[in-house]
Design a protein around this motif. Structure first.
Motif, mmCIF file in Angstrom:
data_model
loop_
_atom_site.group_PDB
_atom_site.id
_atom_site.type_symbol
_atom_site.label_atom_id
_atom_site.label_comp_id
_atom_site.label_asym_id
_atom_site.label_seq_id
_atom_site.Cartn_x
_atom_site.Cartn_y
_atom_site.Cartn_z
ATOM 1 N N SER A 8 0.930 -1.187 0.099
ATOM 2 C CA SER A 8 0.100 0.009 -0.090
ATOM 3 C C SER A 8 0.907 1.329 0.053
ATOM 4 C CB SER A 8 -0.940 -0.045 1.292
ATOM 5 O OG SER A 8 -0.159 0.395 2.458
ATOM 6 N N ARG A 9 0.246 2.479 -0.583
ATOM 7 C CA ARG A 9 0.929 3.542 -0.626
ATOM 8 C C ARG A 9 1.289 4.028 0.858
ATOM 9 N NH1 ARG A 9 1.757 8.310 -3.999
ATOM 10 N NH2 ARG A 9 3.080 9.728 -2.729
ATOM 11 N N THR A 10 0.279 3.934 1.811
ATOM 12 C CA THR A 10 0.619 4.174 3.110
ATOM 13 C C THR A 10 1.650 3.744 3.577
ATOM 14 O OG1 THR A 10 -1.968 4.718 3.431
ATOM 15 C CG2 THR A 10 -0.629 4.534 5.320
ATOM 16 N N ASN A 11 2.013 2.555 3.676
ATOM 17 C CA ASN A 11 2.643 1.652 4.067
ATOM 18 C C ASN A 11 4.043 2.015 3.534
ATOM 19 O OD1 ASN A 11 4.407 -0.609 5.253
ATOM 20 N ND2 ASN A 11 2.853 -1.709 5.139
ATOM 21 N N SER A 12 4.234 2.393 2.218
ATOM 22 C CA SER A 12 5.760 2.655 1.645
ATOM 23 C C SER A 12 5.945 4.115 2.101
ATOM 24 C CB SER A 12 5.469 2.514 0.158
ATOM 25 O OG SER A 12 4.719 3.380 -0.513
ATOM 26 N N ASP A 13 4.824 4.849 2.192
ATOM 27 C CA ASP A 13 5.345 6.339 2.724
ATOM 28 C C ASP A 13 5.670 6.368 4.120
ATOM 29 O OD1 ASP A 13 4.335 7.226 0.100
ATOM 30 O OD2 ASP A 13 2.664 8.105 0.807
ATOM 31 N N MET A 14 5.106 5.633 4.785
ATOM 32 C CA MET A 14 5.604 5.347 6.339
ATOM 33 C C MET A 14 6.933 4.955 6.371
ATOM 34 S SD MET A 14 1.751 4.544 8.221
ATOM 35 C CE MET A 14 2.792 3.730 9.391
ATOM 36 N N ARG A 15 7.245 3.953 5.702
ATOM 37 C CA ARG A 15 8.686 3.370 5.756
ATOM 38 C C ARG A 15 9.779 4.424 5.019
ATOM 39 N NH1 ARG A 15 8.592 -1.560 7.345
ATOM 40 N NH2 ARG A 15 6.704 -2.869 7.122
ATOM 41 N N TRP A 16 9.313 5.083 4.025
ATOM 42 C CA TRP A 16 10.141 5.765 3.465
ATOM 43 C C TRP A 16 10.436 7.035 4.480
ATOM 44 C CZ3 TRP A 16 9.971 11.171 2.869
ATOM 45 C CH2 TRP A 16 10.879 11.882 2.357
ATOM 46 N N PHE A 17 9.321 7.501 5.151
ATOM 47 C CA PHE A 17 9.642 8.688 6.095
ATOM 48 C C PHE A 17 10.237 8.359 7.354
ATOM 49 C CE2 PHE A 17 8.513 11.767 9.374
ATOM 50 C CZ PHE A 17 8.445 12.801 8.817
ATOM 51 N N GLU A 18 10.325 7.202 7.852
ATOM 52 C CA GLU A 18 11.020 6.717 8.933
ATOM 53 C C GLU A 18 12.550 6.530 8.512
ATOM 54 O OE1 GLU A 18 9.578 3.905 11.746
ATOM 55 O OE2 GLU A 18 7.701 5.317 12.408
ATOM 56 N N SER A 19 12.739 6.004 7.351
ATOM 57 C CA SER A 19 14.234 5.577 6.968
ATOM 58 C C SER A 19 14.953 6.837 6.570
ATOM 59 C CB SER A 19 14.262 4.632 5.655
ATOM 60 O OG SER A 19 13.570 5.210 4.546
ATOM 61 N N THR A 20 14.158 8.062 6.023
ATOM 62 C CA THR A 20 14.657 9.120 5.472
ATOM 63 C C THR A 20 14.703 10.177 6.879
ATOM 64 O OG1 THR A 20 13.914 8.776 3.354
ATOM 65 C CG2 THR A 20 14.756 11.054 3.892
ATOM 66 N N ILE A 21 13.682 10.408 7.599
ATOM 67 C CA ILE A 21 13.515 11.439 8.510
ATOM 68 C C ILE A 21 13.794 10.936 10.093
ATOM 69 C CG2 ILE A 21 12.046 13.189 9.146
ATOM 70 C CD1 ILE A 21 11.329 13.605 6.767
ATOM 71 N N GLY A 22 12.659 10.085 10.413
ATOM 72 C CA GLY A 22 12.984 9.409 11.698
ATOM 73 C C GLY A 22 11.594 8.799 11.928
ATOM 74 N N PRO A 23 11.536 8.096 13.308
ATOM 75 C CA PRO A 23 10.073 7.774 13.828
ATOM 76 C C PRO A 23 9.181 8.699 13.765
ATOM 77 C CG PRO A 23 12.089 7.214 15.057
ATOM 78 C CD PRO A 23 12.521 8.008 14.270
ATOM 79 N N ILE A 24 7.914 8.058 13.438
ATOM 80 C CA ILE A 24 6.764 9.181 13.348
ATOM 81 C C ILE A 24 5.713 8.791 14.423
ATOM 82 C CG2 ILE A 24 7.170 9.491 10.941
ATOM 83 C CD1 ILE A 24 4.764 7.480 10.507
ATOM 84 N N ALA A 25 5.702 7.880 15.435
ATOM 85 C CA ALA A 25 5.043 7.635 16.196
ATOM 86 C C ALA A 25 5.391 8.251 17.585
ATOM 87 C CB ALA A 25 4.612 6.185 16.446
ATOM 88 N N THR A 26 4.622 8.474 18.716
ATOM 89 C CA THR A 26 5.053 9.132 19.928
ATOM 90 C C THR A 26 4.482 8.544 21.088
ATOM 91 O OG1 THR A 26 5.287 11.233 18.767
ATOM 92 C CG2 THR A 26 5.127 11.248 21.087
ATOM 93 N N VAL A 27 5.364 8.290 22.048
ATOM 94 C CA VAL A 27 4.770 7.742 23.301
ATOM 95 C C VAL A 27 4.964 8.998 24.131
ATOM 96 C CG1 VAL A 27 4.921 6.049 25.350
ATOM 97 C CG2 VAL A 27 5.137 5.312 22.739
#
Length: 186
Positions: A8-27
């Motif tokens: 899915s586009r969502t999955n690939s976009d999330m993986r790209w974002f995290e590999s390029t910029i950093g984690p996107i979820a927050t605790v």
């Protein structure tokens, strides 16, 4: 990320974002002290610094932000220079408290003072949000139990919240309800 098909586009976009910029979820980690006096302010900031440093070492964490992010490291030693630096830090922290409160990094009320630490974690990790949150709990509680040198009053409570723990609890509730619904249909 496991809620979407691997292609899915969502999955690939999330993986790209995290590999390029950093984690996107927050605790969100909320550390509470029963004392709101100015006298204990430095002690509390030192605790926040110690907890932030321990979270930075956790392999599930990509970054941490808190009041400690904006305060220089606490000087060690008992010489005159360290005492002067501590005095300057105390004044900077006290003068910045209103701004820290406006930014949502600290909150004081009749029950005490609560400090907020935001730990960035992966949304595409093979670990579940529950496992990641549990890892952060162990890190924070281990730091509190270890009592970093030079501190006085320990935090009386640590809470873990934010989108990641809420998503984990929601997924568990949905699966349980789905299972009960399936069983009641027969």
């Amino acid at each position: 990320c496991d809620m979407f098909p691997p292609s899915s586009r969502t999955n690939s976009d999330m993986r790209w974002f995290e590999s390029t910029i950093g984690p996107i979820a927050t605790v969100e980690v909320l550390i509470h002290f029963p004392d709101v006096s100015r006298d204990d302010l430095l002690n509390q900031v030192r605790w926040v610094q110690a907890i932030e440093e321990s979270l930075q070492e956790n392999t599930s964490v990509g970054g941490v932000s808190s009041v400690a992010t904006f305060v220089p490291s606490w000087p060690k030693g008992s010489n005159v220079r360290a005492a002067v630096v501590r005095s300057v830090l105390k004044n900077r922290i006290e003068s910045g408290m209103e701004e820290f409160e406006k930014k949502g990094l600290v909150h004081a009320d009749l029950d005490g003072r609560t400090w907020r630490l935001m730990a960035k974690v992966s949304a595409v990790s093979s670990s579940s949000y529950g496992e990641i949150t549990e890892s952060l709990k162990q890190t924070v509680m281990g730091t509190i139990q270890a009592d970093p040198s030079g501190t006085n009053q320990k935090p009386d409570k640590a809470e873990f919240t934010g989108l990641s723990p809420v998503m984990n609890d929601t997924q568990i509730a949905l699966l349980q309800d789905l299972g009960l619904s399936f069983l009641s249909a027969f």
